[in-house]
Design an enzyme around this catalytic site. Sequence first.
Site, short mmCIF file in Angstrom:
data_model
loop_
_atom_site.label_atom_id
_atom_site.label_comp_id
_atom_site.label_asym_id
_atom_site.label_seq_id
_atom_site.Cartn_x
_atom_site.Cartn_y
_atom_site.Cartn_z
N LYS A 100 79.00 -39.22 5.22
CA LYS A 100 79.97 -40.82 4.60
C LYS A 100 80.35 -41.11 3.80
O LYS A 100 80.49 -40.41 2.14
CB LYS A 100 78.59 -41.49 4.85
N GLY A 103 83.03 -45.62 -0.91
CA GLY A 103 82.79 -47.53 -0.51
C GLY A 103 82.20 -47.38 1.60
O GLY A 103 82.83 -48.59 1.22
N CYS A 104 81.84 -46.40 1.57
CA CYS A 104 81.96 -47.17 3.05
C CYS A 104 80.84 -47.43 2.77
O CYS A 104 79.08 -46.80 2.48
CB CYS A 104 81.27 -46.09 4.45
N VAL A 105 79.98 -49.35 4.28
CA VAL A 105 79.03 -49.61 3.48
C VAL A 105 78.67 -49.40 5.32
O VAL A 105 79.10 -50.08 5.96
CB VAL A 105 78.57 -51.15 3.20
#
Length: 105
Positions: A100, A103-105
């Site tokens: 992942k 900063g990937c939410v």
Amino acid sequence: MAIIEIDGRTFDVDGDGFLTNPKEWNEEVAQLFAKHDGTGDLTEQHWAVVNHIRQHWEKTDMAPMVRSICQDTGIRLRELYTLFPQGPARGACKIAGLPKPDGCV
């Protein structure tokens, strides 16, 4: 850590469904993950993005910025979201077998 099963194959993934071991990735795994997340069959454009992301990650140990994906593949941002409905970070990186991205939410 979680385990998902797709077409009889099992994969160790994190809580968001990203492979925990990117070395398990290959084109068959990409196809399975695309099928599983609703992206569907991977086209030449999908592969251009997936291969670009994968190559960048192998060199830098980081996912590329969305802007560089667009610049380097010639695919516009709107098209990128059409190709990967979950988005370039969540969808494309997951199909490319990356962890992942930050900063990937």
